[in-house]
Design a protein around this motif. Sequence first.
Motif, PDB file in Angstrom:
ATOM      1  N   GLU A  98      22.115  -6.582 113.812  1.00  0.00           N
ATOM      2  CA  GLU A  98      23.484  -7.032 113.557  1.00  0.00           C
ATOM      3  C   GLU A  98      23.815  -7.045 112.061  1.00  0.00           C
ATOM      4  OE1 GLU A  98      20.621 -10.319 113.929  1.00  0.00           O
ATOM      5  OE2 GLU A  98      21.269  -8.865 115.408  1.00  0.00           O
ATOM      6  N   ASP A  99      22.790  -6.963 111.203  1.00  0.00           N
ATOM      7  CA  ASP A  99      23.021  -6.918 109.752  1.00  0.00           C
ATOM      8  C   ASP A  99      23.257  -5.493 109.237  1.00  0.00           C
ATOM      9  OD1 ASP A  99      22.650  -9.667 109.641  1.00  0.00           O
ATOM     10  OD2 ASP A  99      20.510  -9.496 109.163  1.00  0.00           O
ATOM     11  N   LEU A 100      23.026  -4.480 110.091  1.00  0.00           N
ATOM     12  CA  LEU A 100      23.207  -3.091 109.665  1.00  0.00           C
ATOM     13  C   LEU A 100      24.687  -2.744 109.556  1.00  0.00           C
ATOM     14  CD1 LEU A 100      20.498  -1.257 111.798  1.00  0.00           C
ATOM     15  CD2 LEU A 100      20.368  -1.908 109.385  1.00  0.00           C
ATOM     16  N   ILE A 101      25.024  -2.007 108.495  1.00  0.00           N
ATOM     17  CA  ILE A 101      26.412  -1.599 108.248  1.00  0.00           C
ATOM     18  C   ILE A 101      26.441  -0.078 108.095  1.00  0.00           C
ATOM     19  CG2 ILE A 101      28.368  -1.790 106.658  1.00  0.00           C
ATOM     20  CD1 ILE A 101      27.056  -4.470 105.730  1.00  0.00           C
ATOM     21  N   PRO A 102      27.292   0.634 108.838  1.00  0.00           N
ATOM     22  CA  PRO A 102      27.388   2.083 108.647  1.00  0.00           C
ATOM     23  C   PRO A 102      27.653   2.425 107.171  1.00  0.00           C
ATOM     24  CG  PRO A 102      28.526   1.451 110.629  1.00  0.00           C
ATOM     25  CD  PRO A 102      28.149   0.174 109.920  1.00  0.00           C
ATOM     26  N   GLY A 103      26.910   3.420 106.682  1.00  0.00           N
ATOM     27  CA  GLY A 103      26.994   3.823 105.284  1.00  0.00           C
ATOM     28  C   GLY A 103      25.906   3.207 104.426  1.00  0.00           C
ATOM     29  N   GLN A 104      25.307   2.138 104.917  1.00  0.00           N
ATOM     30  CA  GLN A 104      24.265   1.429 104.176  1.00  0.00           C
ATOM     31  C   GLN A 104      23.001   2.292 104.074  1.00  0.00           C
ATOM     32  OE1 GLN A 104      22.899  -1.961 106.444  1.00  0.00           O
ATOM     33  NE2 GLN A 104      22.088  -2.981 104.634  1.00  0.00           N
ATOM     34  N   LEU A 105      22.334   2.231 102.916  1.00  0.00           N
ATOM     35  CA  LEU A 105      21.054   2.901 102.739  1.00  0.00           C
ATOM     36  C   LEU A 105      19.949   1.871 102.921  1.00  0.00           C
ATOM     37  CD1 LEU A 105      21.834   5.112  99.608  1.00  0.00           C
ATOM     38  CD2 LEU A 105      21.604   5.870 101.971  1.00  0.00           C
ATOM     39  N   ILE A 106      18.987   2.207 103.778  1.00  0.00           N
ATOM     40  CA  ILE A 106      17.865   1.298 104.035  1.00  0.00           C
ATOM     41  C   ILE A 106      16.572   2.098 104.065  1.00  0.00           C
ATOM     42  CG2 ILE A 106      19.300  -0.318 105.367  1.00  0.00           C
ATOM     43  CD1 ILE A 106      17.944   0.813 107.897  1.00  0.00           C
ATOM     44  N   TYR A 107      15.463   1.408 103.917  1.00  0.00           N
ATOM     45  CA  TYR A 107      14.155   2.039 104.046  1.00  0.00           C
ATOM     46  C   TYR A 107      13.601   1.752 105.432  1.00  0.00           C
ATOM     47  CZ  TYR A 107      13.909   3.220  99.129  1.00  0.00           C
ATOM     48  OH  TYR A 107      14.149   3.779  97.890  1.00  0.00           O
ATOM     49  N   MET A 109      10.132   2.696 108.020  1.00  0.00           N
ATOM     50  CA  MET A 109       8.743   3.135 108.016  1.00  0.00           C
ATOM     51  C   MET A 109       8.595   4.344 108.940  1.00  0.00           C
ATOM     52  SD  MET A 109       5.999   1.892 106.455  1.00  0.00           S
ATOM     53  CE  MET A 109       6.319   0.159 106.288  1.00  0.00           C
ATOM     54  N   ASN A 110       7.954   5.418 108.434  1.00  0.00           N
ATOM     55  CA  ASN A 110       7.741   6.588 109.285  1.00  0.00           C
ATOM     56  C   ASN A 110       6.411   6.452 110.031  1.00  0.00           C
ATOM     57  OD1 ASN A 110       5.632   7.408 107.573  1.00  0.00           O
ATOM     58  ND2 ASN A 110       6.836   8.991 106.577  1.00  0.00           N
ATOM     59  N   GLY A 111       6.062   7.429 110.836  1.00  0.00           N
ATOM     60  CA  GLY A 111       4.856   7.397 111.655  1.00  0.00           C
ATOM     61  C   GLY A 111       3.563   7.332 110.863  1.00  0.00           C
ATOM     62  N   GLU A 112       3.589   7.789 109.603  1.00  0.00           N
ATOM     63  CA  GLU A 112       2.395   7.750 108.765  1.00  0.00           C
ATOM     64  C   GLU A 112       2.308   6.480 107.926  1.00  0.00           C
ATOM     65  OE1 GLU A 112       4.073  11.172 107.820  1.00  0.00           O
ATOM     66  OE2 GLU A 112       3.391  11.687 109.825  1.00  0.00           O
ATOM     67  N   GLY A 113       3.272   5.573 108.101  1.00  0.00           N
ATOM     68  CA  GLY A 113       3.249   4.313 107.370  1.00  0.00           C
ATOM     69  C   GLY A 113       3.923   4.343 106.013  1.00  0.00           C
ATOM     70  N   TYR A 114       4.679   5.404 105.736  1.00  0.00           N
ATOM     71  CA  TYR A 114       5.399   5.502 104.471  1.00  0.00           C
ATOM     72  C   TYR A 114       6.865   5.117 104.676  1.00  0.00           C
ATOM     73  CZ  TYR A 114       1.400   8.197 102.816  1.00  0.00           C
ATOM     74  OH  TYR A 114       0.147   8.597 102.470  1.00  0.00           O
ATOM     75  N   GLN A 115       7.447   4.506 103.653  1.00  0.00           N
ATOM     76  CA  GLN A 115       8.864   4.175 103.728  1.00  0.00           C
ATOM     77  C   GLN A 115       9.695   5.393 103.375  1.00  0.00           C
ATOM     78  OE1 GLN A 115       9.669   0.790 101.246  1.00  0.00           O
ATOM     79  NE2 GLN A 115       9.061  -0.633 102.843  1.00  0.00           N
ATOM     80  N   GLN A 116      10.778   5.588 104.108  1.00  0.00           N
ATOM     81  CA  GLN A 116      11.708   6.681 103.853  1.00  0.00           C
ATOM     82  C   GLN A 116      13.117   6.121 103.821  1.00  0.00           C
ATOM     83  OE1 GLN A 116      10.142   9.474 107.065  1.00  0.00           O
ATOM     84  NE2 GLN A 116      10.790  10.872 105.437  1.00  0.00           N
ATOM     85  N   LEU A 117      13.904   6.654 102.897  1.00  0.00           N
ATOM     86  CA  LEU A 117      15.284   6.220 102.760  1.00  0.00           C
ATOM     87  C   LEU A 117      16.135   6.874 103.852  1.00  0.00           C
ATOM     88  CD1 LEU A 117      17.179   4.540 100.934  1.00  0.00           C
ATOM     89  CD2 LEU A 117      17.601   6.636  99.641  1.00  0.00           C
ATOM     90  N   ALA A 118      16.951   6.064 104.498  1.00  0.00           N
ATOM     91  CA  ALA A 118      17.845   6.573 105.545  1.00  0.00           C
ATOM     92  C   ALA A 118      19.204   5.906 105.389  1.00  0.00           C
ATOM     93  CB  ALA A 118      17.274   6.271 106.925  1.00  0.00           C
ATOM     94  N   ARG A 119      20.236   6.630 105.803  1.00  0.00           N
ATOM     95  CA  ARG A 119      21.583   6.074 105.816  1.00  0.00           C
ATOM     96  C   ARG A 119      21.927   5.706 107.251  1.00  0.00           C
ATOM     97  NH1 ARG A 119      25.631  10.108 104.341  1.00  0.00           N
ATOM     98  NH2 ARG A 119      23.940  10.483 102.937  1.00  0.00           N
ATOM     99  N   VAL A 120      22.485   4.523 107.419  1.00  0.00           N
ATOM    100  CA  VAL A 120      22.943   4.087 108.731  1.00  0.00           C
ATOM    101  C   VAL A 120      24.258   4.807 109.009  1.00  0.00           C
ATOM    102  CG1 VAL A 120      23.674   2.130 110.139  1.00  0.00           C
ATOM    103  CG2 VAL A 120      21.879   1.816 108.400  1.00  0.00           C
ATOM    104  N   ILE A 121      24.311   5.545 110.110  1.00  0.00           N
ATOM    105  CA  ILE A 121      25.519   6.288 110.469  1.00  0.00           C
ATOM    106  C   ILE A 121      26.337   5.523 111.504  1.00  0.00           C
ATOM    107  CG2 ILE A 121      26.423   8.451 111.436  1.00  0.00           C
ATOM    108  CD1 ILE A 121      25.059   8.748 108.697  1.00  0.00           C
TER     109      ILE A 121
END
Length: 159
Positions: A98-107, A109-121
């Motif tokens: 409920e805290d996610l906002i479209p357009g927001q950039l968040i990190y 975790m991918n399958g290998e345990g690394y953080q990746q930047l993603a935009r909430v669409i």
Amino acid sequence: MTIDPERITVTDFSLKHRVTVHYTGSFEDGEVFDTTIGRTPLTYVEGNHEVVPGFEVAVLGMEPGEKKTVRLEPKDAYGEHDPRLLYTMPTIEIPNYEDLIPGQLIYLMNGEGYQQLARVIRVADDADTLFDFNHPMAGHTLTFELELLSREPYTGEEA
């Protein structure tokens, strides 16, 4: 034919340079997304992939004091927008969704345990949330106003 060793010169094409440049970057509509004007200029080492390829190529041909404007197609900047980098996830499985906002950039975790930047669409309470893992400027044509301030040999020994 004889070669006089005293007259041989060798050009070291592996020599790198540290360049310092002022720039203003804008999107096709003229919106400025970043500038060093009024701030510390950008300094990077040529050939170390510290800037997008088209930016580096544009600066390579410049002399200190020179100014120019270049237009970079997506392939020479942050790449084309790749639809394969769009991912959905059941919203109910996302903590604090409920805290996610479209357009927001968040990190995330991918399958290998690394953080990746993603935009909430899109966030849908009763369905899936859509994330875009493309670089935020992927797919954009960019314009850079450049001014080369200096180009100095770089030995790699400097810290």
